[in-house]
Write an enzyme that holds these catalytic residues in place. Structure first.
Site, PDB file in Angstrom:
ATOM      1  N   GLU A 232      38.927  32.229 -17.683  1.00  0.00           N
ATOM      2  CA  GLU A 232      38.146  31.361 -18.557  1.00  0.00           C
ATOM      3  C   GLU A 232      36.755  31.942 -18.834  1.00  0.00           C
ATOM      4  O   GLU A 232      36.151  32.550 -17.958  1.00  0.00           O
ATOM      5  CB  GLU A 232      37.955  29.987 -17.905  1.00  0.00           C
ATOM      6  CG  GLU A 232      39.251  29.240 -17.685  1.00  0.00           C
ATOM      7  CD  GLU A 232      39.037  27.886 -17.021  1.00  0.00           C
ATOM      8  OE1 GLU A 232      39.877  27.009 -17.227  1.00  0.00           O
ATOM      9  OE2 GLU A 232      38.029  27.722 -16.287  1.00  0.00           O
TER      10      GLU A 232
ATOM     11  N   ASP B  63      43.330  19.315   6.828  1.00  0.00           N
ATOM     12  CA  ASP B  63      44.005  20.279   5.954  1.00  0.00           C
ATOM     13  C   ASP B  63      45.449  20.376   6.426  1.00  0.00           C
ATOM     14  O   ASP B  63      45.716  20.266   7.626  1.00  0.00           O
ATOM     15  CB  ASP B  63      43.332  21.654   6.064  1.00  0.00           C
ATOM     16  CG  ASP B  63      43.719  22.571   4.903  1.00  0.00           C
ATOM     17  OD1 ASP B  63      42.852  22.843   4.046  1.00  0.00           O
ATOM     18  OD2 ASP B  63      44.891  23.014   4.857  1.00  0.00           O
TER      19      ASP B  63
ATOM     20  N   THR C  29      41.522  20.153  -2.363  1.00  0.00           N
ATOM     21  CA  THR C  29      42.703  20.939  -2.028  1.00  0.00           C
ATOM     22  C   THR C  29      43.016  21.916  -3.155  1.00  0.00           C
ATOM     23  O   THR C  29      42.491  21.793  -4.258  1.00  0.00           O
ATOM     24  CB  THR C  29      43.935  20.035  -1.818  1.00  0.00           C
ATOM     25  OG1 THR C  29      44.313  19.480  -3.089  1.00  0.00           O
ATOM     26  CG2 THR C  29      43.632  18.906  -0.851  1.00  0.00           C
TER      27      THR C  29
ATOM     28  N   ASP D   9      41.364  19.996 -11.119  1.00  0.00           N
ATOM     29  CA  ASP D   9      40.465  20.543 -12.129  1.00  0.00           C
ATOM     30  C   ASP D   9      41.173  21.311 -13.227  1.00  0.00           C
ATOM     31  O   ASP D   9      40.578  22.134 -13.892  1.00  0.00           O
ATOM     32  CB  ASP D   9      39.407  21.418 -11.461  1.00  0.00           C
ATOM     33  CG  ASP D   9      40.037  22.611 -10.751  1.00  0.00           C
ATOM     34  OD1 ASP D   9      41.277  22.689 -10.732  1.00  0.00           O
ATOM     35  OD2 ASP D   9      39.293  23.440 -10.239  1.00  0.00           O
TER      36      ASP D   9
END
Lengths: 351, 351
Positions: free
Chosen positions: B63, B168, B208, B234
């Site tokens: 990006e 986690d 995560t 995201d």
């Protein structure tokens, strides 16, 4: 080039780019670049053709021009600031990056001001090989700024142009251009007008810095059989050729959606016929079909040309021509970026 | 920083970035960065808000994220390649550039992998100052990869968080995280489940690397008054929060058109209400209004945050922390790029 470690990115400075060009030889560099351009134009359909991302301001524009063939990703940063010249700055400065699509890691960072000048000229010469008359030997160059000599030597090296006619509204630019080309064995004439410049020219290159809609070249100046290499009109509101001249010519472009907005054909209806050049190279469309035809390469510059240039430079690079940039954080454990930062703390007090 | 010559661009390597962070101090760096972020969020409306330009491939995405405030222009190059981790490569690597809008000349080139980790954490902490309960001291962090420690120290430094609960799916990640934070004076608990992790937490950070629509955090886990800092969801198709949880929360985002596509709210109708965070900072919209409210910062990262980080680094730089890159061709006469090239020819045979 052999692969350096993944966390360092080979960087070609302006100085190293010039050394590389001289090590290869300017003519051989243009020929090599031309071969990479041809290869990429022939496989034009595999490329991403994202519009360039432009940030316009009062003084100019900053653009990002990315593309990808699915294996490599390249982008160029380039500005266009006509008023810079008055302050002794380049109106156009550029750098570029090549990256590996598979990992997203940058593979090459390089200056591209010099490289863009060469790729623009090599692209023009490549187009002319398909669009100019095979016996074309006389080129007029209208606008004798930074791009003019590159055009001249590309057409000499790749097409055999041996006579050059120069015109610029500022005669000192033409004199600079002629002086720079002094040892190239070209027959050069500095002209007093556009009309004088184009008379008898087989190829007419317009490469002025005019910002408005200008008529650098009018219809009545251009005779049958000419190839027009329109390089200077390259953004919305900036054109160099009279509309009537366009109507007489067969028009070839890089990427139609971009050229409709930025090229000479912004003066014409959106459905006016024009041929994408890659189709000529791929054998899908004819180039020049008769000696009397007027052809126009309405060139605005496209990301794929920069991609070809980046790819060419990468393939020519040896360690003598790049520095290694510590651009990418490379922790031993990718999840442990913070640990990498902490381990870099000065051993005394520090953080 | 004092201005170097126009043709050289200051370059901050990974090594120099880490030296700069330690010279300033990590906490002070986060606080300084936070102040720049606040300043830019308050003047959000002056910025260009071009969508990021993404090049997607099978393995990931590359990006370009540009923006400008009319005076400065910045962009970041960043990749996202989840499979890189298996080969010991960063899944995210980034670098960025700051340029002068007036001339188009680059002013700063810098690594941004490390810097992005800090700006993401500083942005999260800034949002939480307006959205979390003022008495929030316990933070759960679900996902203990590269971003986790940065989140922890930003919330400790900027909000006074003093208790940390880590979870986690790979317990070694939590252990790494706890070890890295060992000397920070935080009360840290490594948890065996998300449920255990979020129990009693005032702030829940989800970060995560899950690529699919996942339910990292379900509705029944979250009690009244919590602030959720959603950092990991995201990109399109990647979410972490259960839809029902979104419906119970008041949602705050960076730039709505982008978050609708990339954020948690991609699970909701396109007209579902969400507040752009800058409006809270500018006093145009309320943040948290009651102790029982669930707030969500649905963060995806936006170019303006990188711009703030670039601006902050530029203002902290002294020559000890950068190298000078010969990135821009700078002929004595801007029209004489070719002459510059010719004068660089080796004095013997060469070209």
């Amino acid at each position: 080039m052999s692969a350096p470690a993944r966390n360092v990115v080979p960087f070609v400075s302006v100085d190293n780019m010039m050394r590389l060009i001289h090590a290869i030889g300017v003519d051989a560099f243009l020929a090599g670049l031309g071969a990479y351009l041809e290869e990429d134009f022939r496989r034009w359909e595999v490329f991403d053709k994202t519009p360039r991302l432009a940030s316009h301001s009062r003084n100019g524009v900053i653009e990002l021009m990315p593309t990808s063939d699915g294996t490599l990703y390249g982008f160029k940063y380039v500005n266009g600031h006509p008023r810079n010249a008055a302050q002794g700055l380049q109106t156009v400065a550029a750098f570029g990056l090549l990256a590996d699509v598979g990992s997203g890691y940058p593979m090459l960072l390089t200056e591209m001001t010099m490289l863009t000048a060469l790729r623009t000229a090599a692209t023009s010469a490549m187009a002319a090989r398909y669009l100019a008359r095979p016996d074309a030997r006389v080129m007029a160059i209208i606008g004798n700024g930074a791009q003019a000599e590159f055009q001249a030597i590309a057409f000499q090296a790749l097409l055999g142009v041996d006579r050059l006619r120069l015109y610029d509204i500022d005669r000192t630019a033409s004199i600079k251009c002629a002086r720079n080309l002094d040892e190239r064995g070209l027959d050069i004439m500095i002209c007093d007008s556009t009309q004088q410049c184009v008379t008898g020219a087989d190829i007419i290159t317009t490469v002025t810095a005019s910002k408005q809609r200008a008529v650098i070249l009018s219809d009545n100046m251009v005779g049958a059989g000419a190839h027009i290499n329109g390089v200077g009109g390259d953004c919305p509101g900036k054109t160099e050729l009279q509309r009537e001249l366009l109507l007489r010519a067969d028009i070839f472009v890089e990427h139609l959606p971009q050229t409709r907005i930025e090229g000479e054909i912004q003066q014409l209806p959106a459905d006016y016929p024009a041929t994408e050049l890659w189709r000529v190279l791929a054998g899908a469309a004819p180039g020049r079909t008769s000696a009397g035809q007027i052809t126009l390469f309405d060139s605005v510059g496209f990301a794929i040309e920069d991609f070809s240039a980046l790819r060419y430079v990468r393939d020519q690079l040896t360690p003598a021509f790049y520095e290694e940039l510590d651009l990418l954080a490379d922790p031993d454990d990718p999840r442990d970026l913070f640990g990498m930062l902490m381990r870099a703390a000065p051993t005394a007090a520090g953080a």
